[in-house]
Design a protein around this motif. Structure first.
Motif, PDB file in Angstrom:
ATOM      1  N   GLY A 338       5.080 -15.384  54.800  1.00  0.00           N
ATOM      2  CA  GLY A 338       3.916 -15.886  54.023  1.00  0.00           C
ATOM      3  C   GLY A 338       3.194 -14.718  53.162  1.00  0.00           C
ATOM      4  N   GLU A 339       2.222 -14.846  52.811  1.00  0.00           N
ATOM      5  CA  GLU A 339       1.180 -14.159  52.000  1.00  0.00           C
ATOM      6  C   GLU A 339       0.449 -13.150  52.974  1.00  0.00           C
ATOM      7  OE1 GLU A 339      -2.587 -14.210  49.046  1.00  0.00           O
ATOM      8  OE2 GLU A 339      -1.442 -16.152  49.527  1.00  0.00           O
ATOM      9  N   GLN A 340       0.421 -11.977  52.431  1.00  0.00           N
ATOM     10  CA  GLN A 340      -0.455 -11.101  53.385  1.00  0.00           C
ATOM     11  C   GLN A 340      -1.634 -10.048  52.581  1.00  0.00           C
ATOM     12  OE1 GLN A 340       1.231  -7.327  54.317  1.00  0.00           O
ATOM     13  NE2 GLN A 340       2.282  -7.356  52.349  1.00  0.00           N
ATOM     14  N   LEU A 341      -1.201  -9.133  51.771  1.00  0.00           N
ATOM     15  CA  LEU A 341      -2.287  -8.424  51.221  1.00  0.00           C
ATOM     16  C   LEU A 341      -1.820  -8.423  49.743  1.00  0.00           C
ATOM     17  CD1 LEU A 341      -2.321  -5.259  53.539  1.00  0.00           C
ATOM     18  CD2 LEU A 341      -3.757  -7.381  53.686  1.00  0.00           C
ATOM     19  N   PRO A 342      -2.494  -9.244  48.637  1.00  0.00           N
ATOM     20  CA  PRO A 342      -1.894  -9.268  47.427  1.00  0.00           C
ATOM     21  C   PRO A 342      -2.847  -7.876  46.934  1.00  0.00           C
ATOM     22  CG  PRO A 342      -3.451 -10.917  47.955  1.00  0.00           C
ATOM     23  CD  PRO A 342      -3.224 -10.301  49.243  1.00  0.00           C
ATOM     24  N   ARG A 343      -1.972  -7.525  45.636  1.00  0.00           N
ATOM     25  CA  ARG A 343      -2.649  -6.665  44.699  1.00  0.00           C
ATOM     26  C   ARG A 343      -3.085  -5.070  45.563  1.00  0.00           C
ATOM     27  NH1 ARG A 343      -5.673  -9.141  40.851  1.00  0.00           N
ATOM     28  NH2 ARG A 343      -5.811  -7.022  39.644  1.00  0.00           N
TER      29      ARG A 343
END
Lengths: 345, 345
Positions: A338-343
């Motif tokens: 899944g998503e974790q730390l964007p940008r």
């Protein structure tokens, strides 16, 4: 500084659409900000491309977009990050970086003072790394269609005779080395983003690794794989290599260098440091025979002081990365789904 | 397709933050979209950089960010534009383009189908131009922090022995040639943006010019300057060259090729075609002796059919670009000071 604040300085202190229009305002921006800081004979020629000299040999080209948020963070900013990130990708191919190009996409209203601070930081990073930024491009997008500034850099380097590194070259029984502590960059960004205060400030490890790589290549002809564990952290990078090389890996959790404050911050934030980004670390895979010599060379370099042997390559048709934990059990170190730390970069 | 519409297709059909996270979603996006369309041996190696072979000679590197709005327009899209734009910058240095890199900055919610259409268009443009896209990068930014997709491409090319072109090489009494009609690209974009309907659809001239350049270099050793008049149009580009070469220029308005429908559209929109962007045209400056031979070669090429001699280089310490108008008067063709057509490339 927040973008919303900068516009209160008025048009004179901010980038506006004319700076991307190809007219006089753009020429002045290029002269007053970009050329002033990045000046070198190739860039100053002012053509749409850079005419460069390259020593004979195989070349490496690599490109990386940088969208880190916030733009300024403990230990660095998007400017030096955009230099280091691409230089490191070139270095991880076993190459010596020579030249960089830089493409800027700037949001209307962005403070010229911040842009200049970023360009100055790029210039410093490039100078310290011994590379020249030889050509660039500037685009401006309307307010709300960007986010301050995005910087895409492309690097060109040359590979010395006999050097053969690549993500597909790991072989069972080889040794996995890591140049230092993990998670510093990601936690530095997050602490700034979330306005977290730790006892000691955690600063990004952003750094150019090609000097370290050059030292390593000199002493370890069996060096097979080099890669910097950026987005997705150590876990994603080792999984990538395992898949490219059709091997498995077995790590020792206790051997993986991790700062106590980064460990504490990860616990506080509910993050697994294996998945947190780094910007100044590398993974190296080599034969057992070369491992100790390589480690000694790494530890002798300021960017490899905490280098450690963290595991071995295994024969595994499923290409799994496994880890013996501190408690003696074994866990699977999978890709992050899944998503974790964007940008983060 | 409008970004706002695409999100109604739901998460499955759109780019989300996980596609930029370095984990499994990103690997799948790279495999299913980028590698599927752009596949070549160097890209498929899957390293962070591309190991490339380059023939001996001077190299040219050029980079260009593409932020065109709308992403799809009559005659092209941001994908082929991002290939052509950078190939042309390489070609304008007298080089034969060999390799491209591509960095994508994608806004969360962007339709995967649109992304795929853009990547397929890039692949087609690269194939037709005979260059390979050898490495790339993908970043995803939150909704409202980008605008669909931005693409920064970097090109590498090689300059043949004896070729010496550059914006600083124009000399008084040389002749200024233009490969075809001006303003087509800018008006195609604007007509789509403003939903204007003309009797005939005006389509962008976006094209890769290096084939034309190769033909020209072969017959005209005195070729001094090549440049494509993109942002800021013919006016900005000629002013750039005048400043770089410390010369003036005198143009003949009646000699500048201009389609009747583009002329009409410019009148309707209150635009001066001299300042409107082109993406498949070039300016060439050469000695009088070579001009006719060069024009013949240009006219024999599909992208130079309407090539014309549009003026001469003059000795002028003020580096002014002047034009004899259709009415017999003379006007100054200055840089554009203010804003004109943002997001045109």
């Amino acid at each position: 500084m927040n973008i919303m604040e900068t516009t209160t300085q008025g048009r004179a202190g901010a980038v506006d659409m004319t700076h991307g229009g190809g007219g006089r305002a753009m020429v002045e921006l290029i002269r007053n900000v970009f050329q002033r800081h990045l000046s070198n004979a190739i860039l100053d020629a002012g053509n749409d491309g850079a005419l460069i000299d390259v020593p004979r040999g195989r070349l490496v080209m690599s490109t990386d977009g940088h969208v880190v948020s916030p733009l300024f963070f403990p230990g660095g900013d998007i400017g030096c990050l955009a230099v280091h990130g691409t230089l490191n990708d070139v270095a991880m191919m076993g190459a010596r970086p020579l030249y960089l190009t830089a493409g800027f996409i700037i949001e209307e209203g962005f403070a010229l003072a911040d842009l200049e601070r970023i360009v100055a930081s790029m210039a410093r990073a490039a100078r310290e790394a011994g590379v020249a930024i030889v050509t660039g491009d500037t685009k401006v997008v309307e307010k709300g269609k960007g986010d301050g500034v995005f910087i895409t850099t492309t690097g060109l380097g040359v590979v010395a005779e006999g050097v053969e590194v690549g993500g597909d070259r790991a072989r069972p029984e080889q040794v996995i080395l890591l140049s230092g502590t993990i998670g510093d960059h990601g936690i530095a960004i997050l602490s700034k983003r979330e306005s977290l205060e730790f006892e000691t400030e955690i600063i990004s490890d952003t750094a150019a690794l090609h000097g370290l790589v050059a030292d390593m290549i000199e002493v370890a002809p069996s060096l097979s794989v080099l890669r910097d564990p950026t987005r997705g952290g150590l876990a994603a990078t080792l999984n990538e290599i395992a898949h490219q090389s059709h091997v498995g890996m077995r790590l020792e959790e206790s051997a993986i260098p991790l700062r106590a404050d980064v460990k504490a911050a990860c616990e506080l934030l509910g993050l697994d440091p294996l998945y947190v980004a780094n910007e100044g670390k590398l993974i190296a895979i080599c034969n057992e025979d070369d491992a100790e010599r390589l480690l000694a060379v790494m530890r002798a370099h300021p960017l490899g002081r905490d280098a450690a042997r963290i595991g071995v390559v295994t024969a595994d048709v499923n290409n799994l990365v496994q880890m013996r934990t501190g408690f003696g059990g074994t866990r699977l170190v999978d890709w992050l789904a899944g998503e974790q730390l964007p940008r983060i970069c």
